[in-house]
Every structure is written in C-alpha cells, then in structure tokens.
Write an enzyme that holds these catalytic residues in place. Structure first.
Site, short mmCIF file in Angstrom:
data_model
loop_
_atom_site.label_atom_id
_atom_site.label_comp_id
_atom_site.label_asym_id
_atom_site.label_seq_id
_atom_site.Cartn_x
_atom_site.Cartn_y
_atom_site.Cartn_z
N GLY A 49 0.78 -1.24 0.00
CA GLY A 49 0.00 0.00 0.00
C GLY A 49 0.81 1.28 0.00
O GLY A 49 0.30 2.34 0.40
N SER A 50 2.05 1.23 -0.50
CA SER A 50 2.83 2.48 -0.50
C SER A 50 2.27 3.48 -1.52
O SER A 50 2.35 4.70 -1.30
CB SER A 50 4.32 2.21 -0.76
OG SER A 50 4.54 1.84 -2.09
N ARG A 90 -14.26 -14.60 -11.37
CA ARG A 90 -13.68 -13.24 -11.40
C ARG A 90 -14.77 -12.19 -11.57
O ARG A 90 -14.77 -11.16 -10.91
CB ARG A 90 -12.70 -13.11 -12.56
CG ARG A 90 -11.34 -13.70 -12.24
CD ARG A 90 -10.40 -13.41 -13.37
NE ARG A 90 -9.11 -14.02 -13.13
CZ ARG A 90 -8.31 -14.47 -14.08
NH1 ARG A 90 -8.68 -14.40 -15.35
NH2 ARG A 90 -7.16 -14.99 -13.78
N HIS A 127 1.90 0.75 -12.95
CA HIS A 127 2.66 -0.46 -13.28
C HIS A 127 4.15 -0.13 -13.25
O HIS A 127 4.57 0.90 -13.80
CB HIS A 127 2.25 -0.97 -14.67
CG HIS A 127 2.93 -2.24 -15.03
ND1 HIS A 127 2.53 -3.46 -14.52
CD2 HIS A 127 4.00 -2.48 -15.80
CE1 HIS A 127 3.33 -4.40 -14.99
NE2 HIS A 127 4.23 -3.84 -15.76
N THR A 154 -8.07 -1.16 -19.34
CA THR A 154 -8.95 -1.74 -20.35
C THR A 154 -8.91 -3.27 -20.18
O THR A 154 -8.22 -3.76 -19.27
CB THR A 154 -8.48 -1.38 -21.77
OG1 THR A 154 -7.12 -1.77 -21.89
CG2 THR A 154 -8.63 0.11 -22.05
C1 GAR Z 1 3.99 -1.27 -7.13
O1 GAR Z 1 5.32 -1.33 -7.55
C2 GAR Z 1 3.05 -1.28 -8.31
O2 GAR Z 1 3.55 -0.58 -9.40
C3 GAR Z 1 2.98 -2.76 -8.62
O3 GAR Z 1 2.91 -3.37 -7.35
C4 GAR Z 1 3.59 -2.56 -6.40
C5 GAR Z 1 2.64 -2.29 -5.28
O4 GAR Z 1 3.28 -1.59 -4.25
N1 GAR Z 1 1.85 -3.07 -9.41
C6 GAR Z 1 1.86 -4.01 -10.34
O5 GAR Z 1 2.81 -4.72 -10.57
C7 GAR Z 1 0.55 -4.15 -11.10
N2 GAR Z 1 0.75 -4.88 -12.30
P1 GAR Z 1 2.45 -0.87 -3.13
O6 GAR Z 1 1.46 -1.90 -2.59
O7 GAR Z 1 3.45 -0.49 -2.11
O8 GAR Z 1 1.76 0.31 -3.75
#
Ligand code: GAR
Length: 228
Positions: A20-21, A77, A121, A153
């Site tokens: 969750g950062s 889903r 991403h 999308t």
């Molecule tokens: C982040 O690096 C985000 O870009 C990635 O997961 C991490 C979540 O970090 N998302 C993906 O790979 C989606 N395809 P967080 O929970 O600390 O925000």
C-alpha cells in the site's frame, strides 16, 4: 470523459492487495493539499493487506472482500467484481485506483467505470507487462526502466497511457535496488495523474491521452516527470 462538479472533491475508490505504498502516496498528496480528492473506500482481496491498515490509520473506510465465496462459480472473477462494484457504488466512488492490486479486473468493473479506472505499473509499458516487471527489465538488460500510469482496459497492462517516468538502470542493480528507484517515481506520478483527472484535464482518444494545459505547464517548468 464525464464532467465533474467543480464543488465536490473527487471521490476515489482504491483497490490494493499488499503493502500500500502507492495508496500512502495518494493519502499524503491529499493531506499535503497537492491532490484535490478524497479516498472514500479502500478495498482489498487480502485480509491482512497492510494497505487496509494504512487506511484505518488515516480514518478511511476499509473493506476486505473475500474472493473465496465466489471461487466455485463459473465466472468467479466476474462474480467477485460485482461485489467490488457494489461497494464502490455504495460509496459513490467516481474514480477507481488500482494500487498494487494483484487481481485481474473484468469487464464488469471496466464497463461500469470506462476510462475511470487507473493502474500504476512498475515498467515503461508496453515493455514488461505482467508480474515481476523490474526483474524482467533487468534480465532483458535495458538501460532505462520506469513506471506507467494508465487507464485500465480489458487487456492486462494495455490501456491508454497517462504518464510515465524513467529511471536509469545502474551497474550492479538488483531487483530490489531497481524496484526502490522505480517506486520513488511511482509515488510522484500517480498523485499527479489523479490530480489531472480531478481537474478534468485528461482526454482519451483511442490509445492516446491528451493532458490539457500541459504545454503551458511545461513552458513554466511545472511538469517534468523525468526530474520530478
Ligand atoms: C507497485 O510497484 C506497483 O507498481 C505494482 O505493485 C507494487 C505495489 O506496491 N503493481 C503491479 O505490478 C501491477 N501490475 P504498493 O502496494 O506499495 O503500492
């Protein structure tokens, strides 16, 4: 793009599965006044997601939606996304943010929130979609890596790109060191993209997203994701 009432703050629904950062970066930007929005609900498919704990710490509504009860259904889903949609609607979420949400989003959500779901991403899409993008980038031997905010999308990591930020790959980088460098940029571009949406500045035409007023801002040196 739907017109927004200038009076109300943009209502955000955040979907997160882990640390969750990025959610934290959104909350921080709101608290610092650089993002005119409010998080109306944080939803997770993981009961113990630290993202839910962050939401609670900031007095936000957190909801754990268990995917298990839907698991036996023919389209599990889609069934799960109906449950997500119910919660988002109950809280009048206007824009949905995927923030480390590790579940494929179906047409149920995408149709209901067309061009109103954003994802972050950790790669310069269309390179390295899917999982372990930072490792994919290192293994490929690229010299520049980065992150992308895009509308969601049906195709995974394929939607129209709103903003990207680049970071160098440095000799001796590990997945961890590169991920940390990319993450810092994620935290700066995600709130920026959401603020553009809040200001009604994003216009989607096919694959291309125009950001109204960017030219003037660039002229004043205000928007430069490369150095931000
Ligand atoms: C982040 O690096 C985000 O870009 C990635 O997961 C991490 C979540 O970090 N998302 C993906 O790979 C989606 N395809 P967080 O929970 O600390 O925000």
């Amino acid at each position: 793009m739907p017109e927004r009432s200038p009076a109300g703050k943009l209502r955000l629904g955040v979907l997160a599965s882990g640390r969750g950062s990025n959610l934290q970066a959104i909350i921080d930007a709101i608290e610092q006044g650089t993002l005119q929005a409010q998080v109306v609900v944080v939803i997770s498919n993981k009961k113990d997601a630290p993202a839910l704990e962050r939401a609670r710490r900031h007095g936000l509504t957190d909801v754990f939606l268990d995917p298990k009860p839907h698991a036996g259904q023919p389209d599990s889903r889609a069934a799960y996304d109906h449950a997500v949609l119910d919660v988002l609607r109950k809280h009048d979420a206007e824009l949905v943010l995927l923030a480390g949400y590790m579940k494929i989003v179906t047409a149920v959500l995408i149709d209901a929130y067309r061009n109103r779901i954003m994802n972050i991403h950790p790669a310069l899409l269309p390179s390295f979609p899917g999982l372990e993008s930072q490792k994919q980038a290192l293994d490929w031997g690229v010299k520049v890596a980065g992150c992308t905010v895009h509308f969601v999308t049906e195709g995974v990591d394929e939607g129209p790109i709103i903003i990207q930020a680049a970071v160098p790959v440095i000799e001796g980088d590990t997945t961890e060191s590169l991920s940390a460098r990319i993450l810092e940029k994620e935290h700066s571009i995600y709130p920026m993209a959401v603020q553009w949406y809040a200001e009604g500045r994003l216009e989607v035409q096919g694959r291309r997203v125009s950001i109204r007023g960017t030219q003037e801002s660039l002229g004043k040196g205000l928007i430069n994701p490369w150095s931000g």
